[in-house]
Design an enzyme around this catalytic site. Sequence first.
Site, PDB file in Angstrom:
ATOM      1  N   GLU A 201      56.670  54.787  40.203  1.00  0.00           N
ATOM      2  CA  GLU A 201      57.289  55.796  41.081  1.00  0.00           C
ATOM      3  C   GLU A 201      56.720  57.188  40.812  1.00  0.00           C
ATOM      4  O   GLU A 201      57.445  58.124  40.459  1.00  0.00           O
ATOM      5  CB  GLU A 201      58.810  55.780  40.920  1.00  0.00           C
ATOM      6  CG  GLU A 201      59.434  54.471  41.372  1.00  0.00           C
ATOM      7  CD  GLU A 201      60.933  54.397  41.219  1.00  0.00           C
ATOM      8  OE1 GLU A 201      61.565  53.610  41.944  1.00  0.00           O
ATOM      9  OE2 GLU A 201      61.496  55.115  40.355  1.00  0.00           O
TER      10      GLU A 201
ATOM     11  N   GLU B 109      60.206  46.411  43.332  1.00  0.00           N
ATOM     12  CA  GLU B 109      61.598  46.696  42.950  1.00  0.00           C
ATOM     13  C   GLU B 109      62.454  46.667  44.198  1.00  0.00           C
ATOM     14  O   GLU B 109      62.143  47.340  45.179  1.00  0.00           O
ATOM     15  CB  GLU B 109      61.759  48.073  42.297  1.00  0.00           C
ATOM     16  CG  GLU B 109      61.279  48.171  40.888  1.00  0.00           C
ATOM     17  CD  GLU B 109      61.662  49.498  40.240  1.00  0.00           C
ATOM     18  OE1 GLU B 109      62.746  50.029  40.560  1.00  0.00           O
ATOM     19  OE2 GLU B 109      60.887  49.992  39.416  1.00  0.00           O
TER      20      GLU B 109
END
Length: 469
Positions: free
Chosen positions: A171, A364
């Site tokens: 991320e 995810e």
Amino acid sequence: MGVFPENFLWGGALAANQVEGAYNVDGKGLSVQDVLPNGGLGAWTESPTPDNLKLDGIDFYHRYKEDIALMAEMGFKVFRTSISWSRIFPNGDEETPNEAGLQFYDDLFDELHKYGIEPLVTLSHYETPLYLARQYHGWINRDMIGLFEKYARTVFERYKHKVRYWLTFNEVNSVLELPFTSGGIDIPKEQLTKQDLYQAIHHELVASSLVTKLAHEINPDFKVGCMVLAMPAYPMTSDPRDVLAAHQFENLNYLFSDIHVRGEYPKYANRFFKEHGIEIQFEEGDAELLKNYPVDFLSFSYYMSITEAFDKSKYASGRGNILGGLSNPYLEASDWGWQIDPIGLRLVLNRYYDRYQIPLFIVENGLGAKDELVVGADGTMTVLDDYRIDYMHKHLAQVKEAILDGVEIMGYTSWGCIDCVSMSTAEMSKRYGLIYVNRHDDGSGDLERYRKKSFFWYRDVIASNGENL
């Protein structure tokens, strides 16, 4: 012939810092996570404190064989985890690596291969060595590029026959909101300028290209991906100003994948940088690295969409959403205020694929919820988590639709496939797992593992290659 490709990589995902524990075992140094007792959204402490659940995690460090056996029972084809940089280089800048740390991951990858499970390894998943945060101020410092390259080279060489799939930074766009957690930047967020943050991100992007180059030199069969926080933005109304606000938010998020995949800063960034006094300092060779060594695939987390408006003051804030935004009146939310939007996943998949035409990987996706351990019909302890099955079912149905739309998707790894300490709040009670771990927010519990109802549901989905959704 089913919809999901024959080689679709079904599995689950975890991060070393949320599960391993053993924070001071076998020569491991401290990471930023060891001083974040209240999670990524909380303040950091000077040194580790007993209330920090990540110090022990779920003791995956000692119990990984038991956990991998459960993953194999579900039929996992892939397991996403991360390497803790401070297990390999305790401070982050040593000359020689810590052999005990290297051996742990050797053993872990061997155990996965025993069951035919492919490791998918994140090099940097919110676990910058604490020493680098304190001495270098993390990724604000350009010296981090060389230190990261050395760490990456060490693990690429060591595991070149054991790991095929790699991710550089988890991320990467989250540095803007979580500078200490994500970028090891130990300067209070309110003291950081946009210049500081975007320069730190530039260093990470250059480092990502550098280690992608390195990976392909060490083993041409390596597949290296970037990893971004995906979050589609909707206009609150059809007012063109709201539509423009959503477009501008999305562009700021696309910036990271645009550079990783296309190899250069997009033109739309120039205006944003100019209007916010940002001047990215390029060193010699940066532009060539970014251009010549793009990623092989784009991976992302997907939990929620957000809503934007020209005049935000008229609407309720989307309180749980990591990147802000407004509350969408058409969506329900999780116990932690994260808005649930399965169709948003199909949108994200289509938009990324239309933009880049490279393989995508959902690394995810999952539901954090309060679970209750109960006695099941067969007398064993379980969790009747139909809400999690419903969440996964609806999201995977949209993945199926995206494949029918023509999107090339490599795989899907359910986040927190076994209960772990939450990144954002450092709670155990925010459970994502398909496997329950008996540990609680006060640290009590015997760490025993129990299969939830979703465990069996996901096992059946994998066994049918997604046909029985």
